[in-house]
Enzyme design. Structure first.
Site, mmCIF file in Angstrom:
data_model
loop_
_atom_site.group_PDB
_atom_site.id
_atom_site.type_symbol
_atom_site.label_atom_id
_atom_site.label_comp_id
_atom_site.label_asym_id
_atom_site.label_seq_id
_atom_site.Cartn_x
_atom_site.Cartn_y
_atom_site.Cartn_z
ATOM 1 N N GLY A 42 29.780 35.651 41.305
ATOM 2 C CA GLY A 42 29.055 36.533 41.777
ATOM 3 C C GLY A 42 29.868 38.029 41.454
ATOM 4 O O GLY A 42 30.936 38.255 40.731
ATOM 5 N N GLN A 65 30.502 46.986 40.816
ATOM 6 C CA GLN A 65 31.607 46.400 39.332
ATOM 7 C C GLN A 65 31.732 46.820 38.212
ATOM 8 O O GLN A 65 32.704 47.194 37.392
ATOM 9 C CB GLN A 65 32.315 44.973 39.868
ATOM 10 C CG GLN A 65 32.901 44.715 40.978
ATOM 11 C CD GLN A 65 32.712 43.368 41.453
ATOM 12 O OE1 GLN A 65 31.626 42.475 41.481
ATOM 13 N NE2 GLN A 65 34.352 42.634 41.121
ATOM 14 N N CYS A 72 39.241 38.332 42.378
ATOM 15 C CA CYS A 72 37.778 39.493 42.235
ATOM 16 C C CYS A 72 38.150 39.735 40.042
ATOM 17 O O CYS A 72 39.487 40.266 40.765
ATOM 18 C CB CYS A 72 38.358 40.768 43.426
ATOM 19 S SG CYS A 72 36.760 41.831 43.000
ATOM 20 N N LEU A 73 36.847 40.089 39.735
ATOM 21 C CA LEU A 73 37.055 40.598 38.964
ATOM 22 C C LEU A 73 37.866 42.282 38.759
ATOM 23 O O LEU A 73 38.296 42.781 37.767
ATOM 24 C CB LEU A 73 35.589 40.908 38.066
ATOM 25 C CG LEU A 73 35.270 41.909 37.027
ATOM 26 C CD1 LEU A 73 35.787 41.066 35.387
ATOM 27 C CD2 LEU A 73 33.665 42.172 36.521
ATOM 28 N N HIS A 120 32.667 38.528 50.726
ATOM 29 C CA HIS A 120 33.409 39.045 49.638
ATOM 30 C C HIS A 120 32.087 39.968 48.968
ATOM 31 O O HIS A 120 32.649 41.271 48.503
ATOM 32 C CB HIS A 120 33.908 37.856 48.182
ATOM 33 C CG HIS A 120 34.587 38.368 47.394
ATOM 34 N ND1 HIS A 120 35.943 38.404 47.202
ATOM 35 C CD2 HIS A 120 34.182 39.713 46.803
ATOM 36 C CE1 HIS A 120 36.196 38.910 46.178
ATOM 37 N NE2 HIS A 120 35.466 39.207 45.656
ATOM 38 N N GLU A 121 31.109 39.712 48.828
ATOM 39 C CA GLU A 121 30.539 40.541 46.854
ATOM 40 C C GLU A 121 29.559 41.467 48.153
ATOM 41 O O GLU A 121 29.533 42.764 47.316
ATOM 42 C CB GLU A 121 29.390 40.210 46.664
ATOM 43 C CG GLU A 121 30.124 37.952 46.032
ATOM 44 C CD GLU A 121 30.215 38.513 44.797
ATOM 45 O OE1 GLU A 121 30.840 39.892 44.480
ATOM 46 O OE2 GLU A 121 31.843 37.911 44.188
ATOM 47 N N HIS A 166 31.835 44.360 48.266
ATOM 48 C CA HIS A 166 32.011 45.703 47.179
ATOM 49 C C HIS A 166 30.793 46.495 47.605
ATOM 50 O O HIS A 166 31.121 47.789 47.266
ATOM 51 C CB HIS A 166 31.536 45.218 45.760
ATOM 52 C CG HIS A 166 32.844 44.344 45.660
ATOM 53 N ND1 HIS A 166 34.109 44.968 45.160
ATOM 54 C CD2 HIS A 166 33.071 42.879 45.606
ATOM 55 C CE1 HIS A 166 34.685 43.654 45.099
ATOM 56 N NE2 HIS A 166 34.205 42.223 44.596
#
Ligand code: NI
Length: 168
Positions: A41, A46, A95-96, A137-138, A141
């Site tokens: 995701g 991001q 996470c990225l 989580h996504e 952001h």
């Protein structure tokens, strides 16, 4: 982590923006980034764009996301989460935007999400277990939140190497 844009509340996409070339280009860029990163995701902030759009793609077959049902690449625009049961379970999240770290986060495990598709059509999805965690989580952001904000026990924040050695 540390980029101010990751801490902003992202702006909703207006209906006349949905389906435009610029949004299509944004999604293409996000898909490239997601595939480079090897995640499931990604949210627009991001990649430096502060709008309420996220993508999720869960590959089928045996993966490290074994508990998750596969999901073809899907675009989630202006998503809203309704918690259907506040009981929580915890998972190790990464996470990225927080490279090299894993943290144990408790979240509600039964939610409904409402969102617009890439074509602007209203959609609903009910999610349980780890899938509920992934979407929370996504979508966090989009509100300027990172998973580290949700960690309650900082003894359960780890570098990836120590996560694999002691917690996997
Ligand atoms: Ni993330």
């Amino acid at each position: 982590m540390g980029h101010p844009l990751l801490r902003e509340v992202a702006a909703p996409l207006a209906s006349d923006q949905i389906g435009t070339e610029s949004v299509r280009q944004l999604v293409d860029d996000m898909v490239d980034t997601l595939h480079d990163y090897g995640g499931i995701g990604l949210a627009a902030p991001q990649v430096g764009v502060s709008v309420r759009l996220a993508i999720v793609e869960i590959p089928g077959g045996a993966t490290r996301y074994g508990e998750l049902a596969p999901m073809d690449l899907t675009v989630f625009i202006n998503p809203v989460i309704d918690v259907l049961n506040p009981a929580t379970s915890g998972y190790w999240e990464g996470c990225l935007s927080v490279p090299g770290l894993r943290g144990f986060v408790e979240r509600p495990q039964h939610v409904r999400i409402r969102y617009l598709s890439a074509l602007g059509e209203p959609q609903e999805l009910e999610l349980r277990g780890f899938a509920a965690t992934v979407f929370q989580h996504e979508f966090d952001h989009l509100d300027g939140k990172l998973f580290i904000d949700r960690i309650e026990d900082f003894g359960l924040l780890a570098f990836e190497r120590e996560y694999e050695r002691y917690h996997l």
